[in-house]
Write a protein that holds these residues in place. Structure first.
Motif, PDB file in Angstrom:
ATOM      1  N   THR A 278      54.270 -65.692 -21.983  1.00  0.00           N
ATOM      2  CA  THR A 278      53.048 -65.036 -21.531  1.00  0.00           C
ATOM      3  C   THR A 278      51.990 -66.062 -21.140  1.00  0.00           C
ATOM      4  OG1 THR A 278      53.422 -63.050 -22.864  1.00  0.00           O
ATOM      5  CG2 THR A 278      51.162 -63.530 -22.241  1.00  0.00           C
ATOM      6  N   GLY A 279      51.787 -67.065 -22.001  1.00  0.00           N
ATOM      7  CA  GLY A 279      50.785 -68.083 -21.703  1.00  0.00           C
ATOM      8  C   GLY A 279      51.100 -68.879 -20.452  1.00  0.00           C
ATOM      9  N   LEU A 280      52.349 -69.326 -20.322  1.00  0.00           N
ATOM     10  CA  LEU A 280      52.725 -70.135 -19.160  1.00  0.00           C
ATOM     11  C   LEU A 280      52.777 -69.302 -17.880  1.00  0.00           C
ATOM     12  CD1 LEU A 280      55.564 -72.346 -20.709  1.00  0.00           C
ATOM     13  CD2 LEU A 280      53.216 -73.016 -20.184  1.00  0.00           C
ATOM     14  N   GLY A 281      53.385 -68.137 -17.963  1.00  0.00           N
ATOM     15  CA  GLY A 281      53.561 -67.333 -16.762  1.00  0.00           C
ATOM     16  C   GLY A 281      52.283 -66.730 -16.235  1.00  0.00           C
ATOM     17  N   SER A 282      51.265 -66.594 -17.080  1.00  0.00           N
ATOM     18  CA  SER A 282      50.015 -65.974 -16.646  1.00  0.00           C
ATOM     19  C   SER A 282      49.068 -66.960 -15.968  1.00  0.00           C
ATOM     20  CB  SER A 282      49.305 -65.331 -17.845  1.00  0.00           C
ATOM     21  OG  SER A 282      50.088 -64.328 -18.439  1.00  0.00           O
ATOM     22  N   ILE A 283      49.353 -68.246 -16.031  1.00  0.00           N
ATOM     23  CA  ILE A 283      48.413 -69.245 -15.496  1.00  0.00           C
ATOM     24  C   ILE A 283      48.139 -69.062 -14.006  1.00  0.00           C
ATOM     25  CG2 ILE A 283      48.087 -71.706 -15.043  1.00  0.00           C
ATOM     26  CD1 ILE A 283      49.443 -72.295 -17.689  1.00  0.00           C
ATOM     27  N   PRO A 284      49.153 -68.994 -13.126  1.00  0.00           N
ATOM     28  CA  PRO A 284      48.842 -68.957 -11.687  1.00  0.00           C
ATOM     29  C   PRO A 284      48.015 -67.747 -11.274  1.00  0.00           C
ATOM     30  CG  PRO A 284      51.154 -69.506 -12.057  1.00  0.00           C
ATOM     31  CD  PRO A 284      50.613 -69.049 -13.362  1.00  0.00           C
ATOM     32  N   ASN A 285      48.461 -66.555 -11.646  1.00  0.00           N
ATOM     33  CA  ASN A 285      47.762 -65.351 -11.206  1.00  0.00           C
ATOM     34  C   ASN A 285      46.386 -65.233 -11.844  1.00  0.00           C
ATOM     35  OD1 ASN A 285      47.466 -62.073 -11.200  1.00  0.00           O
ATOM     36  ND2 ASN A 285      48.699 -62.826  -9.491  1.00  0.00           N
ATOM     37  N   THR A 286      46.294 -65.612 -13.119  1.00  0.00           N
ATOM     38  CA  THR A 286      44.995 -65.568 -13.790  1.00  0.00           C
ATOM     39  C   THR A 286      44.021 -66.534 -13.142  1.00  0.00           C
ATOM     40  OG1 THR A 286      46.041 -64.974 -15.895  1.00  0.00           O
ATOM     41  CG2 THR A 286      43.821 -65.869 -15.997  1.00  0.00           C
ATOM     42  N   ALA A 287      44.492 -67.740 -12.822  1.00  0.00           N
ATOM     43  CA  ALA A 287      43.623 -68.725 -12.176  1.00  0.00           C
ATOM     44  C   ALA A 287      43.122 -68.216 -10.834  1.00  0.00           C
ATOM     45  CB  ALA A 287      44.380 -70.043 -12.004  1.00  0.00           C
ATOM     46  N   ALA A 288      43.978 -67.546 -10.090  1.00  0.00           N
ATOM     47  CA  ALA A 288      43.554 -67.038  -8.784  1.00  0.00           C
ATOM     48  C   ALA A 288      42.436 -66.016  -8.940  1.00  0.00           C
ATOM     49  CB  ALA A 288      44.750 -66.426  -8.059  1.00  0.00           C
ATOM     50  N   TYR A 289      42.566 -65.101  -9.885  1.00  0.00           N
ATOM     51  CA  TYR A 289      41.520 -64.094 -10.093  1.00  0.00           C
ATOM     52  C   TYR A 289      40.232 -64.725 -10.610  1.00  0.00           C
ATOM     53  CZ  TYR A 289      44.273 -59.895  -9.230  1.00  0.00           C
ATOM     54  OH  TYR A 289      44.998 -58.887  -8.630  1.00  0.00           O
ATOM     55  N   VAL A 290      40.350 -65.708 -11.517  1.00  0.00           N
ATOM     56  CA  VAL A 290      39.156 -66.359 -12.049  1.00  0.00           C
ATOM     57  C   VAL A 290      38.419 -67.099 -10.937  1.00  0.00           C
ATOM     58  CG1 VAL A 290      38.351 -68.178 -13.600  1.00  0.00           C
ATOM     59  CG2 VAL A 290      40.039 -66.529 -14.402  1.00  0.00           C
ATOM     60  N   VAL A 291      39.154 -67.805 -10.088  1.00  0.00           N
ATOM     61  CA  VAL A 291      38.527 -68.502  -8.961  1.00  0.00           C
ATOM     62  C   VAL A 291      37.852 -67.502  -8.034  1.00  0.00           C
ATOM     63  CG1 VAL A 291      38.993 -69.869  -6.889  1.00  0.00           C
ATOM     64  CG2 VAL A 291      40.056 -70.495  -9.069  1.00  0.00           C
ATOM     65  N   ALA A 292      38.534 -66.385  -7.758  1.00  0.00           N
ATOM     66  CA  ALA A 292      37.937 -65.364  -6.899  1.00  0.00           C
ATOM     67  C   ALA A 292      36.664 -64.808  -7.528  1.00  0.00           C
ATOM     68  CB  ALA A 292      38.938 -64.246  -6.647  1.00  0.00           C
ATOM     69  N   GLY A 293      36.676 -64.613  -8.830  1.00  0.00           N
ATOM     70  CA  GLY A 293      35.479 -64.112  -9.497  1.00  0.00           C
ATOM     71  C   GLY A 293      34.336 -65.099  -9.469  1.00  0.00           C
ATOM     72  N   SER A 294      34.659 -66.383  -9.620  1.00  0.00           N
ATOM     73  CA  SER A 294      33.605 -67.401  -9.605  1.00  0.00           C
ATOM     74  C   SER A 294      33.014 -67.603  -8.215  1.00  0.00           C
ATOM     75  CB  SER A 294      34.164 -68.732 -10.128  1.00  0.00           C
ATOM     76  OG  SER A 294      35.151 -69.250  -9.242  1.00  0.00           O
ATOM     77  N   ARG A 295      33.764 -67.256  -7.173  1.00  0.00           N
ATOM     78  CA  ARG A 295      33.279 -67.409  -5.795  1.00  0.00           C
ATOM     79  C   ARG A 295      33.012 -66.061  -5.130  1.00  0.00           C
ATOM     80  NH1 ARG A 295      34.057 -72.670  -3.983  1.00  0.00           N
ATOM     81  NH2 ARG A 295      34.227 -73.987  -5.861  1.00  0.00           N
ATOM     82  N   ALA A 296      32.844 -65.028  -5.938  1.00  0.00           N
ATOM     83  CA  ALA A 296      32.637 -63.698  -5.361  1.00  0.00           C
ATOM     84  C   ALA A 296      31.347 -63.600  -4.564  1.00  0.00           C
ATOM     85  CB  ALA A 296      32.636 -62.643  -6.485  1.00  0.00           C
ATOM     86  N   SER A 297      30.383 -64.449  -4.871  1.00  0.00           N
ATOM     87  CA  SER A 297      29.121 -64.420  -4.131  1.00  0.00           C
ATOM     88  C   SER A 297      29.253 -64.992  -2.733  1.00  0.00           C
ATOM     89  CB  SER A 297      28.050 -65.198  -4.904  1.00  0.00           C
ATOM     90  OG  SER A 297      28.457 -66.544  -5.110  1.00  0.00           O
ATOM     91  N   THR A 298      30.347 -65.730  -2.474  1.00  0.00           N
ATOM     92  CA  THR A 298      30.594 -66.291  -1.131  1.00  0.00           C
ATOM     93  C   THR A 298      31.991 -65.867  -0.681  1.00  0.00           C
ATOM     94  OG1 THR A 298      31.380 -68.349  -2.155  1.00  0.00           O
ATOM     95  CG2 THR A 298      29.057 -68.252  -1.495  1.00  0.00           C
ATOM     96  N   PRO A 299      32.147 -64.593  -0.305  1.00  0.00           N
ATOM     97  CA  PRO A 299      33.498 -64.086   0.017  1.00  0.00           C
ATOM     98  C   PRO A 299      34.117 -64.675   1.275  1.00  0.00           C
ATOM     99  CG  PRO A 299      31.827 -62.462   0.522  1.00  0.00           C
ATOM    100  CD  PRO A 299      31.122 -63.560  -0.196  1.00  0.00           C
ATOM    101  N   THR A 300      33.344 -65.400   2.058  1.00  0.00           N
ATOM    102  CA  THR A 300      33.904 -66.016   3.265  1.00  0.00           C
ATOM    103  C   THR A 300      34.266 -67.482   3.055  1.00  0.00           C
ATOM    104  OG1 THR A 300      31.669 -66.533   4.060  1.00  0.00           O
ATOM    105  CG2 THR A 300      32.643 -64.432   4.762  1.00  0.00           C
ATOM    106  N   SER A 301      34.090 -67.992   1.834  1.00  0.00           N
ATOM    107  CA  SER A 301      34.399 -69.393   1.578  1.00  0.00           C
ATOM    108  C   SER A 301      35.906 -69.605   1.554  1.00  0.00           C
ATOM    109  CB  SER A 301      33.797 -69.834   0.241  1.00  0.00           C
ATOM    110  OG  SER A 301      34.403 -69.131  -0.824  1.00  0.00           O
ATOM    111  N   PRO A 302      36.374 -70.799   1.952  1.00  0.00           N
ATOM    112  CA  PRO A 302      37.821 -71.061   1.935  1.00  0.00           C
ATOM    113  C   PRO A 302      38.444 -70.886   0.556  1.00  0.00           C
ATOM    114  CG  PRO A 302      36.665 -72.748   3.194  1.00  0.00           C
ATOM    115  CD  PRO A 302      35.615 -71.924   2.521  1.00  0.00           C
TER     116      PRO A 302
END
Length: 261
Positions: A184-208
């Motif tokens: 669970t810990g290892l397999g959740s890293i990629p998808n969780t990281a993608a959502y966390v990054v998206a959440g941290s950059r939600a204020s700039t939805p057009t950023s790369p």
């Protein structure tokens, strides 16, 4: 002198207590308790609405490492109560940024998986295992029981099955605690990281960065759909064996003495 034998009146309450204890500890009684706990957890989520954190923000009294720890525990409790992980991952990124948000989200993921796995293993396994006689259920149970780490890792890497469903299904199988939590810990890293990054950059939805994160989420979802499509025949039992399970994989073989892990 001989001591007098206990009277039937004194022995009756003790016998009643023993019978009551057996009833309360019976598999179906524990399963009923699990259903009640899950229903209460789902109701509390509807009443408390933890998703309001996205709009209201984190309490100002909590900050730094303490806030991340509290968030991880709350995250775990919410996932055990059926709150979708993508929403919590987005909240982690929006509240704490990429690095601390990822730590809190992954910690909460493992905590939530452990809570659900423990509840299902303690309260539901004994009652539900005898019911695993359907072809699809038997195939899923066989994969989880024989290849626990690999199966759970694949489920986390290619999200398609809801998080809580995979947790409780794994708890009913014979998957061990360590393989389950580690996968669970290892397999959740990629998808969780993608959502966390998206959440941290939600204020700039057009950023790369935001667009790359959302693209990765879409690709993993597509990959999960492709894997499910390719595995559909195996789940239906159309594997060239005439729909009959192999001798060593029959449901009766799983419940024989000495086979429990």
């Amino acid at each position: 002198m001989f001591e007098p034998a206990p009277t039937p009146v004194a022995a009756a309450p003790q016998g009643l207590a023993v019978r009551l204890g057996r009833v309360l500890l019976a598999p179906w009684s524990r399963l009923a308790l699990l259903v009640v706990l899950l229903a209460a957890a789902g109701t509390s989520v509807l009443v408390l609405e933890p998703q309001r954190l996205l709009a209201d923000g984190w309490p100002v009294q909590l900050n730094g490492a303490a806030a991340v720890v509290v968030f991880a525990v709350a995250y775990g409790l919410c996932t055990a109560a059926f709150v979708p992980r993508p929403l919590l991952n987005l909240a982690a990124g929006a509240l704490f940024g990429t690095q601390l948000g990822l730590v809190g989200a992954l910690g909460g993921t493992v905590i939530g998986a452990g809570i659900a796995f423990g509840l299902g293993r303690a309260l539901g396994q004994d009652a539900l295992r005898p019911l695993l006689r359907g072809r699809v259920l038997h195939t899923v149970d066989g994969q989880l029981s024989r290849h626990g780490f690999r199966s759970v890792l694949a489920a986390r890497l290619f999200p398609g099955v809801p998080f809580w469903v995979s947790n409780y299904c794994s708890s009913v199988s014979r998957t061990g605690w360590l393989p389950f939590l580690l996968a669970t810990g290892l397999g959740s890293i990629p998808n969780t990281a993608a959502y966390v990054v998206a959440g941290s950059r939600a204020s700039t939805p057009t950023s790369p960065t935001f667009l790359i994160a959302m693209g990765f989420i879409a690709l993993t979802g597509l990959a999960a759909a492709i894997v499910a499509w390719c595995k559909r025949h195996k789940l239906r039992g159309d594997d060239g064996t005439g729909g009959q399970p192999e001798a060593g994989n029959r449901p009766e073989a799983d419940d024989r003495p000495g086979t429990r892990v």
